[in-house]
Design a protein around this motif. Structure first.
Motif, short mmCIF file in Angstrom:
data_model
loop_
_atom_site.label_atom_id
_atom_site.label_comp_id
_atom_site.label_asym_id
_atom_site.label_seq_id
_atom_site.Cartn_x
_atom_site.Cartn_y
_atom_site.Cartn_z
N PRO A 1 -9.83 -0.60 2.71
CA PRO A 1 -8.50 0.00 2.52
C PRO A 1 -7.83 0.25 3.87
O PRO A 1 -8.49 0.46 4.89
CB PRO A 1 -8.81 1.31 1.81
CG PRO A 1 -10.21 1.64 2.20
CD PRO A 1 -10.91 0.32 2.36
N GLY B 1 -8.37 -7.41 1.81
CA GLY B 1 -8.40 -6.28 0.90
C GLY B 1 -9.76 -5.64 0.73
O GLY B 1 -9.93 -4.74 -0.09
N PHE C 1 0.83 -1.20 0.00
CA PHE C 1 0.00 0.00 0.00
C PHE C 1 0.87 1.26 0.00
O PHE C 1 0.65 2.18 -0.79
CB PHE C 1 -0.93 -0.01 1.22
CG PHE C 1 -1.65 1.29 1.43
CD1 PHE C 1 -2.74 1.63 0.65
CD2 PHE C 1 -1.23 2.18 2.41
CE1 PHE C 1 -3.40 2.85 0.84
CE2 PHE C 1 -1.87 3.38 2.60
CZ PHE C 1 -2.96 3.72 1.81
#
Length: 127
Positions: free
Chosen positions: A116, A113, A24
């Motif tokens: 977020p 997932g 990320f």
């Protein structure tokens, strides 16, 4: 035997959370420096770089928020340990006090997932 399975499962979940956080952060433009740095104060999950700034990242995974959220679990005691370990790391790397640093938290509530990560920049207000 169940205790050992639980501990191994927790470690595996931690590794997955750190990998997800690293991916990320790289997608946000940060560069990977190191992971799982152990020092006298504890452990730093990730060290990333954004331009000239070193970022010490605490990764938290909390699927059960009945006690506290992942972000809230980085209390004053944990912050102190991270700061102590970061200072040790900077000394070991022979980096001067002039290098800009900050502490971020990446909080995950799932590993699938579906949600977020919550990225808290300068989580300790040290920048």
């Amino acid at each position: 035997m169940a205790f050992f399975r639980k501990q191994k499962n927790k470690a595996t979940r931690g590794e997955l959370a750190e990998q997800q956080a690293r991916t990320f952060l790289q997608q946000q433009g940060l560069h990977y420096v190191a992971a799982n740095i152990k020092g006298p104060g504890g452990e730093i999950d990730l060290i990333m770089r954004e331009q000239q700034t070193l970022i010490f990242v605490e990764v938290r995974l909390r699927s059960n928020v009945n006690y506290s959220s992942a972000a809230e679990s980085v209390n004053a005691s944990k912050q102190h340990k991270l700061i102590k370990t970061a200072a040790w790391y900077l000394q070991q790397q022979k980096l001067t006090d002039e290098i800009p640093c900050r502490f971020d938290v990446v909080a995950l509530s799932t590993l699938d997932g579906s949600q977020p990560p919550l990225w808290i920049v300068d989580a300790f207000g040290t920048a």
